[in-house]
Design an enzyme around this catalytic site. Structure first.
Site, PDB file in Angstrom:
ATOM      1  N   TYR A 142     -18.925 -64.204 -16.384  1.00 21.39           N
ATOM      2  CA  TYR A 142     -18.692 -64.131 -14.678  1.00 21.39           C
ATOM      3  C   TYR A 142     -18.851 -65.449 -14.274  1.00 21.39           C
ATOM      4  CZ  TYR A 142     -18.782 -58.985 -14.983  1.00 21.39           C
ATOM      5  OH  TYR A 142     -18.648 -57.854 -15.390  1.00 21.39           O
ATOM      6  N   LYS A 192     -21.628 -58.570 -29.116  1.00 18.44           N
ATOM      7  CA  LYS A 192     -20.604 -58.325 -30.128  1.00 18.44           C
ATOM      8  C   LYS A 192     -20.568 -59.740 -31.144  1.00 18.44           C
ATOM      9  CE  LYS A 192     -17.304 -55.910 -29.612  1.00 18.44           C
ATOM     10  NZ  LYS A 192     -16.963 -54.949 -30.570  1.00 18.44           N
ATOM     11  N   ASP A 225     -20.318 -52.030 -28.054  1.00 18.29           N
ATOM     12  CA  ASP A 225     -19.479 -50.908 -28.156  1.00 18.29           C
ATOM     13  C   ASP A 225     -20.097 -49.695 -28.672  1.00 18.29           C
ATOM     14  OD1 ASP A 225     -19.253 -52.328 -30.444  1.00 18.29           O
ATOM     15  OD2 ASP A 225     -17.363 -51.548 -30.988  1.00 18.29           O
ATOM     16  N   ASP A 249     -23.236 -55.283 -17.054  1.00 19.96           N
ATOM     17  CA  ASP A 249     -22.571 -54.733 -15.827  1.00 19.96           C
ATOM     18  C   ASP A 249     -22.084 -53.360 -16.104  1.00 19.96           C
ATOM     19  OD1 ASP A 249     -21.350 -54.468 -13.480  1.00 19.96           O
ATOM     20  OD2 ASP A 249     -19.899 -55.964 -13.716  1.00 19.96           O
ATOM     21  N   ASP A 253     -24.299 -49.547 -15.527  1.00 19.31           N
ATOM     22  CA  ASP A 253     -23.591 -48.486 -14.713  1.00 19.31           C
ATOM     23  C   ASP A 253     -23.548 -47.063 -15.294  1.00 19.31           C
ATOM     24  OD1 ASP A 253     -23.568 -49.957 -12.499  1.00 19.31           O
ATOM     25  OD2 ASP A 253     -21.302 -49.787 -12.327  1.00 19.31           O
TER      26      ASP A 253
END
Ligand code: NAD
Length: 368
Positions: A142, A192, A225, A249, A253
């Site tokens: 970001y 990852k 993942d 992020d 959530d």
């Protein structure tokens, strides 16, 4: 030690309504637990824009840097939707996070038994769930450069850059290991590393920090993942999850929603220790200003009250008092006392924002 200081920034919409209830809880701690705070209040978001033409006045920013902790309600609302990007209410929040350098974002996903039916997962998978996600908040994709939309060979290309320095990984890893020690002493780091160099570095640095200073904490690694799959398959296997800004992020959530309503979710954003040893800190509910219910006494104040409980625990070393407050909230829910967002088909007693505050105060009183 001096009286601890708190800056309260209610913000907009229901932020102002839920903060009234938090103020009553703070007053209760002063009266009944001899735990007094030097409280100041100021404007942020649309409320600050209305008065000063900016979503965060420089004086407010300076105050936020001086206090022991900031407690924020919510910012935003349709009234401000057409403002220029540079003065939108959210810019006030982002400026606080950036200038206080709050790099470690704590998002608990805790399932109160009385609300287990709210989850989209089976009750037995979430009942008793208690996970803490630590998300790196000030770096990664970001913020990394280069970023932008460019033209290459006459076609548009959108670019963001995932970039982490080892110092950035080191400091957030330390904050997560410290937290694990105060909980079940287990940490799962997610990245990852199979396809991203920044993931390889993330895994290496977390492993090094662990070996050097936190070998007593049980450390595991998971690809993000696979972590997402495990979160919805068997969420109770986790204690602390450490991850970067982008994956955090999404994963936070996802984990939060395992527990039901937005009106129940607190958060903390922590930075480096100040001179007095306390971390720079801002506490806020995860929800927004909820313009659809503002001014109607419908807002659930629990997320903001539980954010104050996090402040008691992480800024003021008052773990027992934090537990007292969390237990009071749990007891109220167990009695079926519910704001509208928590009402279920099987009934319950519908209450307003202030009645929810009354009920929590009554439980606190009963705990003495
Ligand atoms: P929202 O979180 O404000 O509301 C989403 C839904 O959840 C609404 O139906 C709302 O009524 C309900 N809800 C949220 N909190 C509740 C509570 N405590 N009690 C009962 N019901 C609750 O998100 P949104 O509608 O997408 O955004 C509204 C405004 O808030 C926008 O301007 C947005 O930019 C802003 N926002 C601010 C923050 C923040 O301050 N951290 C976070 C998210 C959104």
């Amino acid at each position: 030690m001096n009286t601890p200081s708190l800056l309260i920034l209610p913000g907009d919409g229901i932020g102002q309504e839920v903060m009234v209830e938090v103020q009553r809880i703070i007053a209760w701690y002063g009266d009944k637990r001899d735990l007094t705070f030097e409280v100041s209040e100021d404007l942020v978001g649309g409320a600050a824009y209305d008065k000063h033409g900016t979503p965060l006045h420089d004086d407010t920013m300076a105050k936020a840097q001086e206090v022991d902790a900031v407690l924020l309600g919510a910012v935003g609302g349709p009234k401000y939707d057409d403002l220029d990007f540079s003065v939108k209410p959210e810019r006030g929040l982002l400026r606080l996070r950036k200038e206080m350098d709050l790099f470690s974002n704590l998002r608990p996903a805790q399932c109160f038994d009385a609300l287990a039916d709210f989850s989209s997962l089976k009750k037995e998978l979430v009942s008793g769930l208690d996970i803490m996600i630590v998300r790196e908040l000030t770096s990664g994709s970001y913020f990394g450069e280069p970023r932008g939309i460019f033209i290459e060979d006459g076609k548009r290309v959108g670019i963001n850059t995932q970039r982490y320095t080892e110092d950035e990984i080191d400091r957030v890893a330390r904050s997560a290991f410290e937290l694990a020690r105060k909980r079940d002493n287990r940490l799962c780091s997610m990245e990852k590393a199979n396809v991203m160099e920044s993931g390889i570095l993330w895994r290496d640095v977390v492993t090094e920090v662990h070996a050097a200073d936190y070998a007593d904490v049980e450390l595991s690694h998971m690809y993000a993942d696979a972590g997402a799959m495990q979160l919805v398959r068997a969420p109770k296997q986790f204690d602390v999850i450490l991850t970067d800004n982008l994956f955090g992020d999404i994963l936070s959530d996802c984990a939060a929603m395992l527990t039901g309503s937005l009106g129940m979710l607190p958060s903390a954003s922590l930075g480096a220790p100040m001179e007095n040893g306390r971390p720079k800190a801002m506490y806020e509910p995860v929800h927004g200003s909820a313009p659809d219910i503002m001014g109607q006494g419908k807002a659930n104040p629990c997320a903001c009250i539980l954010s104050f409980a996090m402040a008691l625990r992480y800024s003021f070393d008052q773990g027992e008092e934090a537990t007292r407050l969390e237990t009071a909230v749990e007891a109220v829910l167990a009695k079926g006392i519910r704001t509208g967002d928590l009402m279920m088909a099987d009934g319950g007693t519908p209450v307003s924002t202030s009645q929810m505050g009354d009920a929590i105060l009554a439980e606190l009183e009963a705990s003495l």
